[in-house]
Structures are given as C-alpha cells and as structure tokens.
Design a protein around this motif. Structure first.
Motif, short mmCIF file in Angstrom:
data_model
loop_
_atom_site.label_atom_id
_atom_site.label_comp_id
_atom_site.label_asym_id
_atom_site.label_seq_id
_atom_site.Cartn_x
_atom_site.Cartn_y
_atom_site.Cartn_z
N THR A 51 0.71 -1.28 -0.17
CA THR A 51 -0.21 0.01 0.02
C THR A 51 0.87 1.18 0.04
N GLU A 52 0.60 2.19 -0.98
CA GLU A 52 1.23 3.49 -0.97
C GLU A 52 0.44 4.54 -0.12
N ILE A 53 1.18 5.21 0.87
CA ILE A 53 0.63 6.39 1.35
C ILE A 53 1.28 7.63 0.82
N SER A 54 0.41 8.41 0.37
CA SER A 54 1.00 9.61 -0.40
C SER A 54 1.35 10.86 0.87
N SER A 55 2.52 11.41 0.78
CA SER A 55 2.54 12.60 1.80
C SER A 55 2.28 13.54 1.35
N ASN A 56 1.55 13.77 0.13
CA ASN A 56 1.08 14.93 -0.58
C ASN A 56 -0.33 15.41 -0.01
N PHE A 103 -3.59 11.76 9.68
CA PHE A 103 -2.05 12.24 9.63
C PHE A 103 -2.07 13.37 8.45
N SER A 104 -1.84 14.71 8.86
CA SER A 104 -1.70 15.67 7.86
C SER A 104 -0.35 16.09 7.60
N PRO A 105 0.22 16.05 6.51
CA PRO A 105 1.31 16.45 6.13
C PRO A 105 1.59 17.92 6.35
N ILE A 106 2.85 18.43 6.46
CA ILE A 106 3.18 19.87 6.52
C ILE A 106 3.77 19.99 5.13
N CYS A 107 3.28 20.94 4.40
CA CYS A 107 3.75 21.20 3.21
C CYS A 107 4.30 22.59 2.95
N MET A 108 5.54 22.56 2.47
CA MET A 108 6.42 23.99 2.24
C MET A 108 6.53 24.15 0.86
N GLY A 109 6.53 25.31 0.44
CA GLY A 109 6.70 25.69 -1.04
C GLY A 109 8.12 26.28 -1.50
N HIS A 110 8.50 26.14 -2.69
CA HIS A 110 9.78 26.76 -3.06
C HIS A 110 10.92 26.23 -2.30
N SER A 111 10.85 24.85 -2.42
CA SER A 111 12.20 24.28 -1.62
C SER A 111 13.51 23.87 -2.59
N VAL A 112 14.32 23.64 -2.14
CA VAL A 112 15.57 23.50 -2.74
C VAL A 112 15.24 22.21 -3.26
N GLU A 113 14.80 21.02 -2.66
CA GLU A 113 14.54 19.72 -3.00
C GLU A 113 13.74 19.82 -4.63
N THR A 114 12.87 20.72 -4.85
CA THR A 114 12.10 20.87 -6.03
C THR A 114 12.72 22.05 -7.05
N GLY A 115 13.95 22.64 -6.73
CA GLY A 115 14.56 23.54 -7.63
C GLY A 115 13.90 24.84 -7.39
N GLY A 116 13.41 24.96 -6.31
CA GLY A 116 12.76 26.29 -5.76
C GLY A 116 11.47 26.79 -6.49
N GLY A 118 8.48 24.14 -6.58
CA GLY A 118 7.68 23.31 -6.24
C GLY A 118 7.04 23.05 -4.64
N VAL A 119 6.30 22.38 -4.34
CA VAL A 119 5.87 22.17 -3.05
C VAL A 119 6.26 20.78 -2.62
N VAL A 120 6.77 20.63 -1.37
CA VAL A 120 7.25 19.47 -0.67
C VAL A 120 6.33 19.24 0.61
N CYS A 121 5.74 18.00 0.67
CA CYS A 121 4.74 17.77 1.83
C CYS A 121 5.54 16.42 2.55
N THR A 122 5.34 16.44 3.96
CA THR A 122 5.89 15.44 4.46
C THR A 122 5.29 15.31 5.88
N PHE A 123 5.10 13.90 6.36
CA PHE A 123 4.75 13.69 7.68
C PHE A 123 5.83 13.61 8.80
N GLY A 124 7.04 14.28 8.32
CA GLY A 124 8.26 14.65 9.37
C GLY A 124 8.94 13.17 9.25
N ILE A 125 8.77 12.54 8.12
CA ILE A 125 9.62 11.14 7.99
C ILE A 125 9.91 10.96 6.43
N PRO A 126 10.87 10.49 6.18
CA PRO A 126 11.37 10.46 4.73
C PRO A 126 10.49 9.41 3.91
#
Length: 172
Positions: A51-56, A103-116, A118-126
């Motif tokens: 089962t895939e759990i999306s962090s988005n 479980f609601s992810p924390i989403c942050m925009g304009h991250s280094v991981e997405t080249g500045g 995009g939006v990265v969302c996480t549950f605080g775990i990779p």
C-alpha cells in the motif's frame, strides 16, 4: 525504583472480550483480582503490503467497533534502510469513539529539493518502501484496574493492550 512491570505477548486471538481472573498465590507475594478486556476495533482502511501512502495529502485511518473511551495510539514508522537502527515516525492519539485518525502532512513551497518552484509535503519522515503502521488500543489511563497484593507495598495495576501491525507499506 518506581516499580516493576511485567508484560506478555500472546498469540493472535488468545485473549477475547470479557473478564479475566488473575492470581498469585503463595509467598512472598499473593494477590487475586479481575480485569475486564474491552471490545476490539476493526480496521476499515485497507493496508495490505505494498500500500502506498502519499505524503502530499492527509492519510486517514478508519475503524469501527471497540469501547468508545479506550485510547488509540497510531504510529506511522519509516525504517531507514535494511537492518537499520535509525527509525523515524509520526505518532497520534485519539479515543476509539472518534472512529478515525488523520495524519496531515506539513507542506512547504519553493524548496531546494524541487529546484525552488515546487511544494514538498511530509509527515516528518522520509519517503520509504519499508514503512509500517502500528495501532495500539488500551483502556483509559485515568482508571487503571488496581488490586492490593500481600507482600507488595504499592497496589498492583492490571491492564491490557492489543496491537495491529501493518508492514510492507510505502510512503511517497
């Protein structure tokens, strides 16, 4: 020390809903008492291995049954590589009566991981392909079953916890 704890893992289905008698006859400790074991919950969210759990977006775990005041603890756990001793997890608590936990992810925009841009969302775990969800249900902490025991200066507390483990999950 504050006291001692004894616990025993039992095979699946060993304990059913109902009242159980416990005793320790003899010396130096003697006691007897009963413990009521609550009704189990039935997990409604399908979580087969793979089962895939999306962090988005939020991840919702639903259940039915159980005793409304019992405590539900849910851990979303990510192992960091095979045989790793490094584990990250997100944890949440509610009562059985809630019927679900989110479980609601924390989403942050304009991250280094997405080249500045995009939006990265996480549950605080990779992200991982080696995740699991562990659900523990136990009676309310406010009213433990206590009995007095000859040979022990404090009361003895009897309790139960049952656990569901869903392994082989993926967090992306």
């Amino acid at each position: 020390p504050e006291g001692a704890s004894y616990s025993q893992a039992l095979p699946m289905g060993f304990i059913q809903t109902g009242e159980y008698a416990f005793s320790a006859p003899g010396s130096p400790v003697a006691f007897q008492g009963t413990l009521a074991v609550g009704s189990p919950i039935q997990i409604q969210t399908p979580l087969p291995p793979g089962t895939e759990i999306s962090s988005n977006g939020p991840f919702v775990l639903n259940w039915t049954g159980g005793d409304p005041g019992d405590l539900v603890k849910v851990d979303l756990i990510a192992e960091q590589g095979p045989g790793s001793v490094f584990t990250r997890y997100a944890e949440a608590y509610t009562t059985v009566g809630a019927g679900s936990i989110t479980f609601s992810p924390i989403c942050m925009g304009h991250s280094v991981e997405t080249g500045g841009n995009g939006v990265v969302c996480t549950f605080g775990i990779p992200a991982t392909d080696d995740a699991q969800i562990v659900i523990e249900v136990s009676p309310p902490l406010a009213n433990p079953t206590q009995i007095h025991a000859q040979g022990i200066t404090q009361s003895v507390q009897l309790s139960w916890t049952y656990r569901y483990v869903f392994a082989g999950l993926s967090i992306q």
